[in-house]
Design an enzyme around this catalytic site. Structure first.
Site, short mmCIF file in Angstrom:
data_model
loop_
_atom_site.label_atom_id
_atom_site.label_comp_id
_atom_site.label_asym_id
_atom_site.label_seq_id
_atom_site.Cartn_x
_atom_site.Cartn_y
_atom_site.Cartn_z
N ASP A 174 0.87 -1.17 0.00
CA ASP A 174 0.00 0.00 0.00
C ASP A 174 0.91 1.22 0.00
O ASP A 174 2.09 1.13 0.38
CB ASP A 174 -0.89 -0.04 1.25
CG ASP A 174 -1.71 1.22 1.42
OD1 ASP A 174 -2.39 1.63 0.45
OD2 ASP A 174 -1.67 1.81 2.52
N ASP A 177 -0.03 5.09 0.85
CA ASP A 177 -0.20 6.16 1.84
C ASP A 177 -0.08 5.65 3.26
O ASP A 177 -0.76 4.69 3.65
CB ASP A 177 -1.56 6.84 1.65
CG ASP A 177 -1.71 7.45 0.26
OD1 ASP A 177 -0.71 7.54 -0.46
OD2 ASP A 177 -2.84 7.82 -0.10
#
Length: 277
Positions: free
Chosen positions: A18, A20
């Site tokens: 992922d 952020d």
């Protein structure tokens, strides 16, 4: 510590990250709001609103309802934006905005996975126009990101073609495993959010990074490693003479349609109901 170099006689493996608050310390999309304002794409009110959303994101993350409202707001806001102009703004400000907020720990993991012979794939809910250049900056092999519909005039229509969120991320991971020959049992995944549980569950080596409360609970219950990343460092400061080898970033979730994105929202809504009942 990660395992050693991959035995090339074995099936291939990858590490899925992922973006952020896992690889970078802020929201990738919201980080560019000031640049979009200066480029005339958004007004002062919209810039202030996205700045507030960034604050909320950093303070504790966005829950499902907030994410959905933000998705609707951002997709509506970008209606009519010229895609070429967006890409130019991102390219011009990428190093100034993103380089300083890359977690040192994440950069080290990316290097370790590459050294071990694994591909690195960024899987992000943010838009492809933002995520693809960040993926190239990080030396990622592939990118999965949200895609907006582009009209014949080269501008965003405001509609979402593919929403990389929840189960749709896991779908993309499984599709890549088929197309690239990855053995998912030997793959790794990293995320900060409980919305990425399907992606984490899809691999043999899931890791929670700076997890929200729900993901921390799940990680502890399942015995998953919990990592804390806290040192954003410029890549050039971290490694003098650093240069990323050319690795063309690919958007690799084209086969996942709108039905899967809708299924993702239904899944999360039902999950929330079951955990609160």
């Amino acid at each position: 510590m990660l395992r050693g170099v991959e035995n090339h006689s074995l099936p291939r493996a990858a590490a899925f990250f992922d973006l952020d608050k896992t690889v970078i310390a802020k929201s990738s999309t919201l980080t560019f709001s000031k640049s979009f304002y200066q480029g005339g794409l958004i007004n002062r009110r919209a810039a202030l609103r996205t700045a507030y959303a960034q604050f909320v994101f950093l303070a504790g993350g966005l829950d499902h309802d907030q994410m959905e409202r933000m998705r609707q707001y951002l997709s509506g806001m970008c209606r009519g934006w010229n895609v070429r102009q967006v890409k130019e703004i991102v390219a011009e400000t990428l190093h100034d905005l993103i380089d300083p907020i890359i977690y040192d720990e994440a950069a080290s993991l990316i290097e370790e996975h590459h050294t071990a012979g694994r591909d690195v794939v960024i899987v992000s809910t943010s838009g492809a126009e933002v995520v693809e250049p960040i993926g190239e900056l990080l030396g990622a092999d592939r990118v999965v990101a949200t895609r907006m519909v582009v009209g014949d005039d080269g501008c965003f229509t405001g509609e979402v073609e593919y929403y990389a969120y929840g189960p749709t991320k896991a779908e993309a991971v499984r599709e890549l495993a088929v197309s690239e020959g990855y053995d998912l049992d030997r793959c790794y995944a990293y995320s900060d959010s409980a919305t990425d549980l399907p992606m984490l569950q899809a691999v043999g080596h899931p890791h929670a990074v700076n997890p929200d409360r729900a993901l921390r609970r799940e990680a502890v219950a399942r015995g998953w490693p919990v990592l804390e990343f806290a040192r954003p460092v410029r890549l050039k400061q971290r490694l003098p003479g650093f240069s990323v080898p050319p690795r063309p970033a690919l958007v690799a979730a084209a086969a996942v349609g709108a039905a899967a994105a809708t299924a993702g929202l239904v899944w999360y809504a039902s999950r929330r109901r079951s955990t609160t009942s």
